[in-house]
Design a protein around this motif. Structure first.
Motif, PDB file in Angstrom:
ATOM      1  N   ASP A  90     -51.189  37.718  78.254  1.00  0.00           N
ATOM      2  CA  ASP A  90     -51.131  37.593  76.793  1.00  0.00           C
ATOM      3  C   ASP A  90     -51.743  36.249  76.421  1.00  0.00           C
ATOM      4  O   ASP A  90     -51.118  35.198  76.568  1.00  0.00           O
TER       5      ASP A  90
ATOM      6  N   HIS B 206     -53.407  40.787  74.249  1.00  0.00           N
ATOM      7  CA  HIS B 206     -53.085  41.204  75.620  1.00  0.00           C
ATOM      8  C   HIS B 206     -54.335  41.684  76.328  1.00  0.00           C
ATOM      9  O   HIS B 206     -55.114  42.473  75.789  1.00  0.00           O
TER      10      HIS B 206
ATOM     11  N   LYS C  76     -51.882  36.238  69.637  1.00  0.00           N
ATOM     12  CA  LYS C  76     -51.848  36.622  71.048  1.00  0.00           C
ATOM     13  C   LYS C  76     -52.605  37.945  71.212  1.00  0.00           C
ATOM     14  O   LYS C  76     -52.413  38.882  70.423  1.00  0.00           O
TER      15      LYS C  76
END
Length: 365
Positions: A60, A46, A44
């Motif tokens: 995300d 951001h 992930k």
């Protein structure tokens, strides 16, 4: 003769033992030096610029990363990076073999490595699938700043977390269809970040100055009133909404927060103008100085992919007019049927030739 017979059998036994040992050694060698495969990680990342998007998509983002075979064993080695952008309605997991799809990018790369057609790269693909089935890799309050996410935030994150060569000369940008559009859109603005571009069947290169395609198309678009109805819409209708969310956002026009190129059956010239302002063939002249800074630029499309092949010809003519070196090819194929082959035989060798595998002291990031 008996001593000689014993001597003969002893020599024969020694020879057989030698052959057996050699066979074991050879077998062992073939196992240890057989083509190895890369490893896929899904993480992930951001996006600060994706926060607060009106579509409600998470900032995300899933990102699939292909790490080459030697990455786990050669701990001091750094690698050039290819940022690869997927197409409309696609996602990173589909391209990386995590979901059944028409292509498996890691398998294609592994095959190219085994055949000696490419050097090793880290390959990075963000998941640009969103509420509108694709971000167009554009900046918009409705979907968030995807262009900035790819060109700045994602690159910065990958350079911090992985053993990359953090300079433009070792970064390539490529993509298929919507991803090809994103490649030229972002690449022509950011030669300080990406030095080489490869566009596979790039869509959306020319503005649709003729409007939404007739009264039937206009009726289909204006007939969509809810998210559930959009989910059930045909591909072209979805693409029109994705384009509007990316290029003609409207923060007060709920529930989709966009302006379509038609309203009450009438074309909307201002929306059409906004879409034209996001078409690479319409904006290319503004970025010629940037494009001249690129080390290499290549693009291709299948001959049966008629509209995209046609816009590729226009791009070829424009670059030729400016005397900018590039590679353009039209091949026998459609929009998807030979993409794996093109990546293996054309795109990866292109980056092998043009991306540096060695850090340049004092080089640009």
């Amino acid at each position: 003769m008996k001593p000689n017979t014993h001597s003969h059998f002893r020599r024969l036994a020694q020879s057989l033992l030698f052959i057996f040992i050699l066979a074991l050694a050879t077998n062992g060698y073939s196992q240890t030096s057989s083509p190895k495969t890369g490893r896929v990680e899904r993480i992930k990342v951001h996006g600060k610029g994706l926060e607060g998007n009106l579509a409600g998509d998470s900032p995300d983002r899933d990102v699939s990363i292909y790490l080459p075979p030697s990455y786990q064993t050669d701990k001091k080695r750094r690698y050039p990076v290819i940022y690869f952008l997927h197409g409309f309605t696609d996602s990173d997991d589909k391209w990386y073999g995590l979901t059944k799809h028409w292509i498996n990018l890691p398998a294609v790369v592994d095959k190219a490595l085994a055949d000696g057609k490419t050097k090793e790269f880290i390959i990075v693909t963000p998941n640009a699938y969103n509420r509108y089935f694709g971000s167009m890799y554009s900046n918009s309050v409705t979907i968030g700043n995807w262009e900035d996410f790819v060109a700045e935030e994602l690159v910065t994150y990958i350079d911090k977390q992985y053993r990359t060569i953090p300079q433009a000369g070792s970064r390539g940008l490529a993509g298929h269809s919507m991803g090809g559009y994103g490649t030229i859109r972002i690449g022509q603005k950011h030669p300080e970040t990406f030095s080489s571009l490869y566009l596979l069947s790039p869509c959306c290169m020319i503005p649709n100055m003729g409007g939404p395609g007739g009264s039937e198309m206009a009726a289909r678009m204006e007939g969509v009133k809810t998210v559930a109805e959009l989910d059930k819409a045909d591909f072209i209708t979805k693409a029109m909404f994705a384009s509007a969310a990316s290029w003609s956002p409207n923060p007060t026009n709920a529930p989709f927060y966009l302006d379509l190129p038609v309203k009450e059956g009438q074309p909307q010239p201002m929306v059409t103008a906004k879409w034209a302002a996001n078409a690479p063939l319409a904006t290319l002249d503004q970025y010629i100085a940037n494009i001249r800074q690129l080390k290499a630029l290549a693009f291709d499309a299948g001959s049966k992919d008629a509209s995209i092949a046609a816009t590729n010809k226009v791009l070829d003519a424009m670059l030729t007019n400016y005397q900018i070196p590039h590679t353009y090819e039209e091949y026998d194929g459609d929009h998807i049927n030979r993409i794996g082959e093109r990546i293996e035989q054309k795109m990866l060798p292109f980056f092998t030739m043009n991306l540096s595998s060695e850090p340049v002291k004092g080089g640009k990031k």
